[in-house]
Enzyme design. Structure first.
Site, PDB file in Angstrom:
ATOM      1  N   GLY A   1       0.832  -1.212   0.000  1.00 13.16           N
ATOM      2  CA  GLY A   1       0.000   0.000   0.000  1.00 13.16           C
ATOM      3  C   GLY A   1       0.860   1.254   0.000  1.00 13.16           C
ATOM      4  N   PHE A   2       0.192   2.374   0.124  1.00 11.48           N
ATOM      5  CA  PHE A   2       0.893   3.658   0.041  1.00 11.48           C
ATOM      6  C   PHE A   2       1.892   3.825   1.200  1.00 11.48           C
ATOM      7  CE2 PHE A   2       0.506   8.106   1.696  1.00 11.48           C
ATOM      8  CZ  PHE A   2       1.540   8.609   0.938  1.00 11.48           C
ATOM      9  N   ILE A   3       1.407   3.821   2.440  1.00  9.78           N
ATOM     10  CA  ILE A   3       2.330   3.978   3.577  1.00  9.78           C
ATOM     11  C   ILE A   3       3.195   2.721   3.715  1.00  9.78           C
ATOM     12  CG2 ILE A   3       2.536   4.308   6.082  1.00  9.78           C
ATOM     13  CD1 ILE A   3      -0.118   5.856   5.992  1.00  9.78           C
TER      14      ILE A   3
ATOM     15  N   ASP B   1       0.055  -8.845   1.217  1.00 10.96           N
ATOM     16  CA  ASP B   1      -0.896  -7.892   0.642  1.00 10.96           C
ATOM     17  C   ASP B   1      -1.848  -8.645  -0.277  1.00 10.96           C
ATOM     18  OD1 ASP B   1      -0.417  -4.508   0.392  1.00 10.96           O
ATOM     19  OD2 ASP B   1      -2.009  -5.455  -0.787  1.00 10.96           O
TER      20      ASP B   1
ATOM     21  N   GLY C   1      -3.488  -2.185  -2.366  1.00 11.08           N
ATOM     22  CA  GLY C   1      -2.057  -2.115  -2.638  1.00 11.08           C
ATOM     23  C   GLY C   1      -1.811  -2.147  -4.141  1.00 11.08           C
TER      24      GLY C   1
ATOM     25  N   ALA D   1      -1.566  -0.048  13.039  1.00 14.29           N
ATOM     26  CA  ALA D   1      -1.808   1.248  12.408  1.00 14.29           C
ATOM     27  C   ALA D   1      -3.270   1.618  12.579  1.00 14.29           C
ATOM     28  CB  ALA D   1      -1.462   1.172  10.926  1.00 14.29           C
TER      29      ALA D   1
ATOM     30  N   TYR E   1     -15.639   2.968   9.647  1.00 12.02           N
ATOM     31  CA  TYR E   1     -14.174   2.909   9.611  1.00 12.02           C
ATOM     32  C   TYR E   1     -13.603   3.367  10.958  1.00 12.02           C
ATOM     33  CZ  TYR E   1      -9.345   3.939   8.402  1.00 12.02           C
ATOM     34  OH  TYR E   1      -7.969   3.986   8.392  1.00 12.02           O
TER      35      TYR E   1
ATOM     36  N   LYS F   1     -11.512   1.025  13.627  1.00  6.80           N
ATOM     37  CA  LYS F   1     -10.154   1.355  14.099  1.00  6.80           C
ATOM     38  C   LYS F   1     -10.145   1.567  15.618  1.00  6.80           C
ATOM     39  CE  LYS F   1      -7.566   0.889  10.608  1.00  6.80           C
ATOM     40  NZ  LYS F   1      -6.427  -0.046  10.676  1.00  6.80           N
TER      41      LYS F   1
END
Ligand code: UDP
Length: 322
Positions: A10-12, A31, A36, A117, A149, A153
């Site tokens: 993915g991005f991060i 992934d 991703g 995360a 979401y 989290k």
């Protein structure tokens, strides 16, 4: 050290993987490529210290073998971004809650350290000007799917702390709007990606609402530094940290800044939320971190100013297009 990064394409995640490899670690990426992107990790495929596993973070037997064979886990795999969350709330809840529970349970069984995360979204629609880790989350009703979401989290964080009480070595980071190269240029889940793509294509830059809502944007290299410190320092265990940049900016100001930095002639237009996200959408009006806990305990402070981060990101978008 052998490190497992879930969501590592993915991005991060992919930036984290690059940094871990640069520091000499062996890295295994898990992934499913739902969000991703192969291009994010393609440059590492020939590196003997890198291994890619395609699979689902809720696959118990796969996850067991991966957790057993590593020493440290960065758990980033999740359904992320308002666009994807609104598309499939049920999958968001399943992946984010069941995937995290599985990772935590396995880490507990095999005595591995874990970094979970999380997101600034856990503050919900709080109007506080500087969000501290101990502040309340303020969530809207289930009819506004966006909040699933935030709740998923929040539950991840509760699970992390509950496992910590049982002896698990775990820390949690709350990311505040990370941005940088490798953002999905379609802009799903990132206003910066959308604005840059629109600015470079000469299309209208779409500010939702009146643009007075604010965010604080964190350059991804800073996000990665904060993540590694929280995952490895002993004093981070059992704690939650805001990982963000303390500068707050309105979305209208951001649109103007992107337009200027991209030397774009795109007009800035205002789009009602209902048109952008449907009738039941609820916005988070403010989102700016108090970063003092991460500074005090981790010695972490975001360093890249927004102007510089935007320039680097715009350069990447241009090179990619070229
Ligand atoms: N936004 C906007 N135009 C867009 C996309 C997003 O004005 O084309 C706004 C959005 O309403 C929110 C902010 O930008 O106020 C950040 O949105 P993003 O989806 O990047 O992240 P999040 O809302 O999860 O912080």
């Amino acid at each position: 050290m052998r490190v497992l990064v879930t969501g590592g394409a993915g991005f991060i995640g992919s930036h984290l993987v690059d940094e871990l490899l640069a520091r000499g670690h062996e890295v295994v990426v898990l992934d499913d490529f739902s969000q991703g992107n192969e291009a994010n990790i393609a440059h590492n495929l020939s590196n003997p210290s890198f291994r890619l596993v395609r699979g689902d973070v809720t696959d118990a037997s796969l996850m067991e073998s991966l957790v057993r064979d590593c020493e440290l886990i960065y758990h980033l795999a999740a359904v992320v971004g308002v666009y994807y969350v609104l598309q499939d709330p049920l999958r968001t809840i399943r992946v984010n809650v069941l995937g995290t529970e599985l990772v935590l349970a396995l880490a507990q069984r095999y005595r591995r350290r874990v970094l979970v995360a999380s997101s600034s979204e856990v503050y919900g629609k709080s109007r506080k000007s500087r969000l501290k880790e101990t502040d309340n989350g303020v969530f809207g009703p289930p009819e506004a799917s966006r909040w699933c979401y935030a709740l998923s989290k929040s539950l991840d964080e509760h699970m992390a702390l509950a496992y910590h009480r049982l002896g698990l070595e775990v820390s949690v980071v709350r990311y505040f709007n990370a941005y940088g190269p490798r953002l999905d240029p379609r802009g799903y889940g990132s206003v910066i990606a959308r604005f840059i793509s629109q600015a470079l294509e000469g299309k209208p830059i779409t500010v939702y609402g009146d643009g007075s809502q604010t965010r604080s944007f964190t350059y991804v290299a800073d996000t990665v530094q904060g993540t590694i410190l929280a995952a490895t320092l002993p004093q981070a265990l059992g704690k939650i940290f805001n990982i963000g940049n303390g500068r707050e900016i309105s979305i209208l100001e951001l649109a103007e800044l992107v337009k200027e930095k991209a030397a774009s002639s795109s007009p800035i237009v205002f789009v009602p939320y209902s048109e952008a996200y449907g009738p039941d959408f609820e916005e988070a009006r403010k989102r700016c971190p108090d970063t003092s806990k991460a500074e005090r305990i981790l010695g972490f402070k975001a360093e890249v100013p927004l102007e510089e981060g935007l320039e680097r990101t715009i350069r990447w978008f241009k090179e990619r297009k070229g």
